[in-house]
Design a protein around this motif. Sequence first.
Motif, PDB file in Angstrom:
ATOM      1  N   THR A  34       0.860  -1.176   0.000  1.00  0.00           N
ATOM      2  CA  THR A  34       0.000   0.000   0.000  1.00  0.00           C
ATOM      3  C   THR A  34       0.896   1.225   0.000  1.00  0.00           C
ATOM      4  O   THR A  34       1.732   1.386   0.886  1.00  0.00           O
ATOM      5  CB  THR A  34      -0.911   0.018   1.244  1.00  0.00           C
ATOM      6  N   LYS A  35       0.748   2.076  -0.991  1.00  0.00           N
ATOM      7  CA  LYS A  35       1.528   3.304  -1.089  1.00  0.00           C
ATOM      8  C   LYS A  35       0.722   4.446  -0.483  1.00  0.00           C
ATOM      9  O   LYS A  35      -0.450   4.617  -0.790  1.00  0.00           O
ATOM     10  CB  LYS A  35       1.851   3.639  -2.549  1.00  0.00           C
ATOM     11  N   CYS A  36       1.377   5.243   0.367  1.00  0.00           N
ATOM     12  CA  CYS A  36       0.719   6.380   1.010  1.00  0.00           C
ATOM     13  C   CYS A  36       1.331   7.684   0.513  1.00  0.00           C
ATOM     14  O   CYS A  36       2.502   7.733   0.131  1.00  0.00           O
ATOM     15  CB  CYS A  36       0.865   6.283   2.517  1.00  0.00           C
ATOM     16  N   LYS A  41      -2.211   9.256   3.838  1.00  0.00           N
ATOM     17  CA  LYS A  41      -3.430   8.638   3.309  1.00  0.00           C
ATOM     18  C   LYS A  41      -3.062   7.668   2.186  1.00  0.00           C
ATOM     19  O   LYS A  41      -2.083   7.868   1.480  1.00  0.00           O
ATOM     20  CB  LYS A  41      -4.390   9.707   2.785  1.00  0.00           C
ATOM     21  N   VAL A  42      -3.874   6.652   2.023  1.00  0.00           N
ATOM     22  CA  VAL A  42      -3.618   5.649   0.989  1.00  0.00           C
ATOM     23  C   VAL A  42      -3.691   6.304  -0.385  1.00  0.00           C
ATOM     24  O   VAL A  42      -4.685   6.922  -0.738  1.00  0.00           O
ATOM     25  CB  VAL A  42      -4.627   4.484   1.094  1.00  0.00           C
ATOM     26  N   HIS A  45      -2.725   1.018  -4.267  1.00  0.00           N
ATOM     27  CA  HIS A  45      -2.349  -0.340  -3.895  1.00  0.00           C
ATOM     28  C   HIS A  45      -1.551  -0.922  -5.051  1.00  0.00           C
ATOM     29  O   HIS A  45      -1.938  -0.801  -6.200  1.00  0.00           O
ATOM     30  CB  HIS A  45      -3.587  -1.192  -3.630  1.00  0.00           C
TER      31      HIS A  45
END
Length: 67
Positions: A34-36, A41-42, A45
Amino acid sequence: MDEEIHAIEKNNTWELRDLRKGKQAIGVKWVYKTKCNAEGKVDKHKAKLVVKGYKQKHGIDYEETFA
C-alpha cells in the motif's frame, strides 16, 4: 493484479513453455504493498509477481534462473 498481468503480457516478459524432463518448476507469489502520500493517506495499492527464489537449490536449478 490485473495491471501487473497486463504489463507482463504487453511487454512480452515471459513465454510459456513445457518444462524439460528432469527439471522442477520454481513457483511465484504475489506481493502486495500500500503506497501512502505525504499526509499518510492511501494513495494506491500495488501488486507485484515475484519468483520464490528461496526454493532454489545450488547446482540443481540455481544456474539457469534469471530475471
